[in-house]
Write an enzyme that holds these catalytic residues in place. Structure first.
Site, PDB file in Angstrom:
ATOM      1  CB  ALA A 249       1.288  16.959   1.208  1.00 51.47           C
TER       2      ALA A 249
ATOM      3  CD  GLU B 290      -4.166  18.920   6.165  1.00 50.51           C
ATOM      4  OE1 GLU B 290      -5.234  19.180   6.878  1.00 50.51           O
ATOM      5  OE2 GLU B 290      -3.393  19.740   5.446  1.00 50.51           O
TER       6      GLU B 290
ATOM      7  CD  GLU C 284      -1.702  23.235   4.930  1.00 49.98           C
ATOM      8  OE1 GLU C 284      -1.325  22.384   4.234  1.00 49.98           O
ATOM      9  OE2 GLU C 284      -1.687  23.162   6.329  1.00 49.98           O
TER      10      GLU C 284
ATOM     11  N   GLY D 210      -2.730  20.407   2.003  1.00 45.49           N
ATOM     12  CA  GLY D 210      -1.494  21.479   1.406  1.00 45.49           C
ATOM     13  C   GLY D 210      -2.103  22.237   0.117  1.00 45.49           C
TER      14      GLY D 210
HETATM   15  N1  CAA Z   1      -1.791  12.425  -2.637  1.00 49.08           N
HETATM   16  C1  CAA Z   1      -1.486  11.581  -3.511  1.00 49.08           C
HETATM   17  N2  CAA Z   1      -2.395  10.881  -4.156  1.00 49.08           N
HETATM   18  C2  CAA Z   1      -3.637  11.445  -4.119  1.00 49.08           C
HETATM   19  C3  CAA Z   1      -3.848  12.600  -3.559  1.00 49.08           C
HETATM   20  C4  CAA Z   1      -2.919  12.833  -2.383  1.00 49.08           C
HETATM   21  N3  CAA Z   1      -3.173  14.066  -1.490  1.00 49.08           N
HETATM   22  N4  CAA Z   1      -5.175  12.964  -3.724  1.00 49.08           N
HETATM   23  C5  CAA Z   1      -5.838  12.208  -4.836  1.00 49.08           C
HETATM   24  N5  CAA Z   1      -4.564  11.314  -5.017  1.00 49.08           N
HETATM   25  C6  CAA Z   1      -4.902  10.453  -6.056  1.00 49.08           C
HETATM   26  C7  CAA Z   1      -5.656   9.054  -5.832  1.00 49.08           C
HETATM   27  O1  CAA Z   1      -4.724   8.237  -4.882  1.00 49.08           O
HETATM   28  C8  CAA Z   1      -5.819   8.436  -7.063  1.00 49.08           C
HETATM   29  O2  CAA Z   1      -4.871   7.848  -7.442  1.00 49.08           O
HETATM   30  P1  CAA Z   1      -5.247   6.536  -8.120  1.00 49.08           P
HETATM   31  O3  CAA Z   1      -6.040   6.724  -9.354  1.00 49.08           O
HETATM   32  O4  CAA Z   1      -3.912   5.998  -8.590  1.00 49.08           O
HETATM   33  O5  CAA Z   1      -5.868   5.456  -7.335  1.00 49.08           O
HETATM   34  C9  CAA Z   1      -6.086   9.905  -7.874  1.00 49.08           C
HETATM   35  O6  CAA Z   1      -5.695  10.934  -7.142  1.00 49.08           O
HETATM   36  C10 CAA Z   1      -7.546  10.322  -8.026  1.00 49.08           C
HETATM   37  O7  CAA Z   1      -8.416  10.431  -6.680  1.00 49.08           O
HETATM   38  P2  CAA Z   1      -9.536   9.816  -6.258  1.00 49.08           P
HETATM   39  O8  CAA Z   1      -9.728   8.291  -6.987  1.00 49.08           O
HETATM   40  O9  CAA Z   1      -9.288   9.643  -4.657  1.00 49.08           O
HETATM   41  O10 CAA Z   1     -10.558  10.668  -6.523  1.00 49.08           O
HETATM   42  P3  CAA Z   1     -12.069  11.077  -6.240  1.00 49.08           P
HETATM   43  O11 CAA Z   1     -12.814  11.841  -6.960  1.00 49.08           O
HETATM   44  O12 CAA Z   1     -12.791   9.765  -5.684  1.00 49.08           O
HETATM   45  O13 CAA Z   1     -11.716  11.963  -4.700  1.00 49.08           O
HETATM   46  C11 CAA Z   1     -10.490  13.541  -3.386  1.00 49.08           C
HETATM   47  C12 CAA Z   1     -11.006  13.168  -4.776  1.00 49.08           C
HETATM   48  C13 CAA Z   1     -11.650  13.788  -2.359  1.00 49.08           C
HETATM   49  C14 CAA Z   1      -9.657  14.801  -3.565  1.00 49.08           C
HETATM   50  C15 CAA Z   1      -9.829  12.326  -2.816  1.00 49.08           C
HETATM   51  O14 CAA Z   1      -8.718  11.881  -3.547  1.00 49.08           O
HETATM   52  C16 CAA Z   1      -8.963  12.649  -1.590  1.00 49.08           C
HETATM   53  O15 CAA Z   1      -9.465  12.633  -0.414  1.00 49.08           O
HETATM   54  N6  CAA Z   1      -7.755  12.934  -1.540  1.00 49.08           N
HETATM   55  C17 CAA Z   1      -6.916  13.213  -0.515  1.00 49.08           C
HETATM   56  C18 CAA Z   1      -6.926  14.768   0.150  1.00 49.08           C
HETATM   57  C19 CAA Z   1      -6.293  14.826   1.503  1.00 49.08           C
HETATM   58  O16 CAA Z   1      -6.485  14.131   2.370  1.00 49.08           O
HETATM   59  N7  CAA Z   1      -5.420  15.938   1.521  1.00 49.08           N
HETATM   60  C20 CAA Z   1      -4.687  16.156   2.457  1.00 49.08           C
HETATM   61  C21 CAA Z   1      -3.226  15.590   2.227  1.00 49.08           C
HETATM   62  S1  CAA Z   1      -2.152  15.861   3.626  1.00 49.08           S
HETATM   63  C22 CAA Z   1      -1.606  17.291   3.554  1.00 49.08           C
HETATM   64  O17 CAA Z   1      -1.725  18.081   2.489  1.00 49.08           O
HETATM   65  C23 CAA Z   1      -0.514  17.675   4.587  1.00 49.08           C
HETATM   66  C24 CAA Z   1      -0.310  19.257   4.721  1.00 49.08           C
HETATM   67  O18 CAA Z   1      -0.882  19.839   5.426  1.00 49.08           O
HETATM   68  C25 CAA Z   1       0.876  19.854   3.809  1.00 49.08           C
END
Ligand code: CAA
Length: 258
Positions: free
Chosen positions: A65, A132, A112, A109
């Site tokens: 998400a 999460e 999921e 998400g």
């Molecule tokens: N939401 C919003 N933006 C996100 C995102 C997310 N879930 N995942 C990545 N991005 C964005 C980053 O903020 C970044 O944006 P900027 O360039 O503007 O800073 C861009 O995408 C590239 O990401 P990274 O620079 O972090 O890329 P990376 O290769 O270093 O890492 C990653 C990749 C491991 C996927 C890392 O981005 C990450 O950990 N993302 C979040 C994953 C996460 O926690 N997901 C769970 C979300 S909560 C949820 O989903 C609730 C539910 O159950 C429905």
């Protein structure tokens, strides 16, 4: 139909939805979820589509998400809007088969959403996880429930409690995905699989899907009874007559979807 956060196109009898927010690792923002739901509606309503494929990019199926979009929500925003429900669950309401083609990250998400599809074929660079807890929340789109059904309590509990990612080999070993293929071959492979499904009688494929899904919702004896009744009902169809005649006559079946 032109979308901003996805691409949707029909390739012969397969409807393909590609999540397309490259700058945000395909994070699932509200606009993307709404566009995906609209595209699913379109493919469901199109009698020329027999199977749907949901995919992302080589880097990310979806990294969850959209954290930046949801970070400021209050409890009442989330509760009253029933956040992560409408649109998000549209894929679970599809009656046509939906295949997830996952390369790169399928997190939160994203994992999921892939699990809401009927099965997952993944690339060898795929990474699945429910991180999460590292954001101070639980999974919210069914991760704690569906992952547990796919991979069992021990692995699901460990993944949800630590946020660790599972690679493609572990995902296949654990039953999360049906197959792993080299990343360069993912879409070819998935499109062949989807085309094969779409070449079957559509109502029969829909009933097979309904029958397998029933295994998750009921007891074994009730599930078998449900399957048996569907099986019986198919003897009233033109496609059962055609399928069995084609076998006996050593020719390809010409389905009428009737
Ligand atoms: N939401 C919003 N933006 C996100 C995102 C997310 N879930 N995942 C990545 N991005 C964005 C980053 O903020 C970044 O944006 P900027 O360039 O503007 O800073 C861009 O995408 C590239 O990401 P990274 O620079 O972090 O890329 P990376 O290769 O270093 O890492 C990653 C990749 C491991 C996927 C890392 O981005 C990450 O950990 N993302 C979040 C994953 C996460 O926690 N997901 C769970 C979300 S909560 C949820 O989903 C609730 C539910 O159950 C429905």
């Amino acid at each position: 139909m032109a979308y901003k956060t996805i691409n949707a196109e029909k390739k012969n009898s397969v409807g393909v939805i590609t999540l397309d927010r490259p700058d945000a690792m395909n994070a699932l923002c509200e606009e993307l979820i709404n566009e995906m739901a609209e595209a699913l509606d379109g493919f469901e309503a199109d009698p020329g589509v027999g199977c749907i494929v949901l995919t992302g990019s080589e880097k990310a199926f979806a990294a969850g998400a959209d954290i930046k979009e949801m970070q400021s929500k209050s409890y009442m925003d989330a509760y009253l809007d029933d956040f992560i429900t409408e649109g998000w669950e549209r894929v679970t309401q599809c009656r046509k088969p939906v295949v997830a083609a996952v390369a790169g990250y399928a997190l939160g998400g994203g994992c999921e959403l892939a699990m809401m599809c009927d099965f997952i074929i993944c690339a060898d660079n795929a990474k699945f996880g429910q991180p999460e807890i590292t954001l101070g929340v639980t999974p919210g789109a069914g991760g704690s429930q569906r992952l547990t059904r796919f991979v069992g309590k021990s692995k699901s509990m460990e993944m949800c409690l630590t946020g660790r990612m599972m690679d493609a080999d572990e995902a296949e070993r654990s039953g999360l995905v049906s197959r792993v293929v080299p990343v360069a071959d993912l879409m070819d492979d998935v499109m062949k699989t989807a085309a094969k499904i779409a070449s079957m009688s559509l109502p029969v494929a829909m009933m097979v899907k309904e029958s397998v899904d029933r295994a998750y919702e009921t007891t074994l004896s009730e599930g078998v009874r449900f399957e048996r009744r569907l099986f019986h009902s198919l003897f009233a169809t033109e496609d059962q007559k055609e399928g069995m005649a084609a076998f006996a006559e050593k020719r390809k079946a010409d389905w009428k979807n009737r």
